[in-house]
Design a protein around this motif. Structure first.
Motif, short mmCIF file in Angstrom:
data_model
loop_
_atom_site.label_atom_id
_atom_site.label_comp_id
_atom_site.label_asym_id
_atom_site.label_seq_id
_atom_site.Cartn_x
_atom_site.Cartn_y
_atom_site.Cartn_z
N ARG A 43 0.83 -1.21 0.00
CA ARG A 43 0.00 0.00 0.00
C ARG A 43 0.86 1.25 0.00
NH1 ARG A 43 -2.91 -3.11 3.79
NH2 ARG A 43 -1.92 -1.96 5.49
N GLY A 44 1.93 1.25 0.80
CA GLY A 44 2.80 2.41 0.84
C GLY A 44 3.48 2.66 -0.49
N MET A 45 3.96 1.60 -1.14
CA MET A 45 4.60 1.75 -2.44
C MET A 45 3.62 2.30 -3.47
SD MET A 45 7.81 0.94 -2.24
CE MET A 45 8.24 0.59 -3.92
N SER A 46 2.38 1.80 -3.42
CA SER A 46 1.37 2.27 -4.38
C SER A 46 1.10 3.76 -4.20
CB SER A 46 0.09 1.46 -4.22
OG SER A 46 -0.92 1.95 -5.08
N ARG A 47 0.91 4.19 -2.94
CA ARG A 47 0.63 5.61 -2.69
C ARG A 47 1.83 6.48 -3.09
NH1 ARG A 47 -1.75 3.60 2.14
NH2 ARG A 47 0.15 4.15 3.29
N ARG A 48 3.03 6.03 -2.77
CA ARG A 48 4.20 6.84 -3.12
C ARG A 48 4.45 6.85 -4.62
NH1 ARG A 48 4.65 5.11 1.88
NH2 ARG A 48 5.72 6.38 3.45
N GLY A 49 4.11 5.73 -5.31
CA GLY A 49 4.23 5.73 -6.77
C GLY A 49 3.32 6.75 -7.41
N GLU A 50 2.08 6.81 -6.92
CA GLU A 50 1.16 7.80 -7.45
C GLU A 50 1.65 9.22 -7.18
OE1 GLU A 50 -2.55 6.97 -5.68
OE2 GLU A 50 -2.87 5.04 -6.72
N ARG A 51 2.14 9.43 -5.97
CA ARG A 51 2.64 10.77 -5.63
C ARG A 51 3.84 11.13 -6.49
NH1 ARG A 51 1.49 15.75 -4.07
NH2 ARG A 51 3.14 16.70 -2.78
N LEU A 52 4.72 10.16 -6.75
CA LEU A 52 5.90 10.42 -7.57
C LEU A 52 5.51 10.77 -9.01
CD1 LEU A 52 8.99 10.43 -7.82
CD2 LEU A 52 8.88 7.98 -8.29
N ARG A 53 4.55 10.05 -9.54
CA ARG A 53 4.12 10.35 -10.91
C ARG A 53 3.48 11.73 -10.99
NH1 ARG A 53 3.02 4.81 -10.62
NH2 ARG A 53 0.89 5.19 -9.86
N ASP A 54 2.71 12.11 -9.97
CA ASP A 54 2.11 13.45 -9.97
C ASP A 54 3.18 14.53 -9.95
OD1 ASP A 54 -0.33 12.23 -10.02
OD2 ASP A 54 -0.66 12.40 -7.84
N LEU A 55 4.20 14.34 -9.11
CA LEU A 55 5.27 15.34 -9.04
C LEU A 55 6.11 15.34 -10.30
CD1 LEU A 55 6.49 14.79 -5.35
CD2 LEU A 55 5.12 16.68 -6.24
N ARG A 93 5.17 14.97 -13.33
CA ARG A 93 4.54 15.72 -14.41
C ARG A 93 4.85 17.22 -14.32
NH1 ARG A 93 0.07 12.55 -12.61
NH2 ARG A 93 -0.21 10.69 -13.92
N ALA A 94 5.09 17.74 -13.11
CA ALA A 94 5.38 19.16 -12.93
C ALA A 94 6.84 19.50 -13.15
CB ALA A 94 4.94 19.60 -11.53
N LEU A 95 7.73 18.52 -13.25
CA LEU A 95 9.16 18.80 -13.41
C LEU A 95 9.52 18.98 -14.88
CD1 LEU A 95 10.68 16.18 -10.91
CD2 LEU A 95 10.47 18.66 -10.58
N PRO A 96 10.55 19.79 -15.20
CA PRO A 96 11.03 19.91 -16.58
C PRO A 96 11.74 18.64 -17.01
CG PRO A 96 12.44 21.16 -15.11
CD PRO A 96 11.27 20.69 -14.28
N ARG A 97 11.95 18.50 -18.33
CA ARG A 97 12.63 17.31 -18.85
C ARG A 97 14.08 17.29 -18.41
NH1 ARG A 97 13.42 17.26 -23.83
NH2 ARG A 97 13.26 15.00 -24.20
N ALA A 98 14.61 16.09 -18.24
CA ALA A 98 15.99 15.95 -17.76
C ALA A 98 16.99 16.52 -18.75
CB ALA A 98 16.29 14.47 -17.49
#
Length: 518
Positions: free
Chosen positions: A303-315, A317-322
């Motif tokens: 459950r923790g990995m799933s929630r953190r994965g979703e949070r990571l994907r949301d963040l 999207r807001a970051l510039p390309r590498a």
């Protein structure tokens, strides 16, 4: 008595009808009569004053409401006594009645002591209990916690009874562990010393040694009467249990039996089987608990990995390309790496003249001259030191001698002698200090000389190198060699002079790949 006297003593002297005896004769006759009339006897009474001499003999009184009987147990007899007399204890003492002629006393030589019934034992037990409780041996704060899962369990019990079998069987059912058994007598005269020695012996084992040190101890015995369990009420056993650094479980008797070791131990078990249950948990229960906790942990992790994965994907999207973040830094790195070789070469060229200038100043002759001057100063000071110390000592000794000749009293003379000794000690210390300082300076000078030898360029010439001089100066480049009028090569075994190199002319036709000798 009269028949004995008539047989053993001479007739009275003239002028008297009463016979004369020496003190020793009277003492011996009384001793024979007393020992012959009584022999071995048993005496019941209350123990009064108790005194143990430095020799190891025990002196005590046995009394009732009207009389007191002096008693003694010799050092060798004390080891055989089942009960050591204590003040206030009611006992039945067995022994031989004898006399102590030096003080005109009779006494009982006791070789056996028994408590006078269960009431006496309980009174003595209560007295010991109050004494140990007053010392704080029963305090709850000094109890040590038992290890949750001990690796090694030490058992102090009889190896032939049913107790050890019950303990091993219970441990095998709950959680098999390594068991060390220290065999002891669990009742009788040898019980208390053997149990105390077993507890101390387990504590003396070194952790990680050839024989493993137990993590927990079990002192066990089956049920019995108060006399059977009395060894575990002895003070030596209680103090050994209190001093144990290993947590200790007491399992003596049945649930209703109570001994002193129960109060000082870290945990009391009602039976030996219960002691085994206290020492280890149930293995199957632990396995079930671990499996349940593992399942809960896995679910929580997922459950923790799933929630953190979703949070990571949301963040994300807001970051510039590498690539955009690294483009400027990559371009700056390329520009800097392109300039780096030229910068390194220019830095080396800029520092080379300074290195040559300093190398020219570091001449072996200069270091040799400095080392020679330092050696000469050291030798001169060393040569002046001994005469100076000698003159100083002689002047001081002369002053003391003049002072000594002027003062005659003995105390002053002793003070002068003491000062002379002190002066002599100081002179020796100065001499030793001077010698040590001279040795240190010579060592330092030798180190400088060795460094000089290692820096000497002539040592380098021995390995096949040569020094080129042009017009008296060292030549390090081809251009300087072509400009010189005369060249000179120095090898490790001498110098060779060469003619000057021809000057290059603009019109001379030479091949590009041909040069001068150097």
């Amino acid at each position: 008595m009269s028949d004995l006297i008539d047989d053993e003593f001479d007739a009275p002297g003239p002028g008297s009808n009463a016979p004369e005896y020496t003190v020793s004769e009277i003492s011996g006759a009384v001793k024979k009569t007393l020992e012959g009339a009584f022999g071995r006897i048993r005496v019941r009474g209350e123990v009064g004053r108790v005194f143990k001499a430095r020799s190891g003999h025990l002196y005590f009184d046995i009394k009732d409401d009207r009389s007191v009987l002096a008693s003694v147990s010799w050092k060798g007899q004390l080891e055989a006594l089942a009960v050591i007399p204590e003040e206030g204890m009611e006992v039945v003492a067995s022994g031989r009645l004898t006399t102590f002629g030096s003080q005109s006393k009779y006494q009982l030589n006791v070789d056996q002591v028994e408590p006078a019934g269960a009431g006496a034992l309980m009174a003595m037990l209560e007295k010991r209990k109050k004494q140990l409780e007053a010392e704080g041996l029963f305090a709850a704060e000094r109890k040590r916690p038992l290890p949750f899962l001990p690796e090694v369990i030490g058992v102090v019990t009889s190896p032939s009874g049913a107790v050890i079998r019950d303990i091993l069987h219970r441990l095998r059912d709950r959680f098999p562990r390594k068991v060390l058994v220290w065999p002891v007598a669990v009742q009788g005269r040898d019980c208390a010393p053997q149990v105390a020695a077993a507890i101390e012996g387990f504590n003396r084992l070194s952790p990680g040694g050839a024989l493993p040190r137990p993590d927990v101890l079990i002192v066990a015995r089956g049920g019995g009467s108060i006399e059977d369990l009395w060894g575990f009420n002895e003070e030596i056993v209680a103090r050994a249990a209190a001093a144990s650094q290993i947590p200790l479980i007491s399992a003596v008797g049945h649930e209703t039996d109570t001994t002193l070791i129960d109060y000082v131990s870290d945990r009391r078990a009602p039976t030996p089987t219960a002691a085994a249950e206290i020492a280890v948990p149930v293995r199957l229960d632990l396995l079930a608990h671990v499996e349940g906790q593992g399942a809960r942990a896995s679910a929580a992790l997922a459950r923790g990995m799933s929630r953190r994965g979703e949070r990571l994907r949301d963040l994300g999207r807001a970051l510039p390309r590498a690539e955009a973040l690294l483009a400027t830094a990559r371009q700056r790195l390329d520009h800097t790496s392109h300039r780096l070789p030229a910068a390194l070469r220019s830095g080396v060229q800029a520092r080379r003249p300074r290195l040559v200038r300093f190398a020219a100043l570091l001449r072996p002759a200069l270091l040799t001259d400095r080392a020679d001057r330092a050696r000469e100063r050291l030798d001169a000071r060393a040569a002046r030191l001994d005469p100076a110390l000698t003159r100083t000592t002689e002047r001081a000794r002369a002053r003391f001698d003049r002072s000594a000749s002027m003062v005659k009293p003995a105390p002053v003379q002793r003070e002068i002698a003491r000062q002379k000794d002190r002066l002599g000690g100081l002179v020796r210390r100065f001499g030793n200090a001077a010698a040590a300082q001279e040795a240190r300076r010579r060592t330092k000078l030798s180190a400088i000389d060795r460094m000089l030898q290692s820096l000497n360029y002539e040592e380098t010439l021995k390995r096949g190198f040569a020094v080129v001089r042009g017009d008296g100066h060292i030549v390090t480049t081809r251009a300087a060699a072509e400009q010189a009028q005369a060249l000179e090569l120095q090898f490790h075994d001498g110098r060779v002079k060469l003619g000057g190199a021809p000057r290059k002319s603009a019109a001379r036709d030479t091949k590009p790949d041909q040069g001068s000798l150097f």
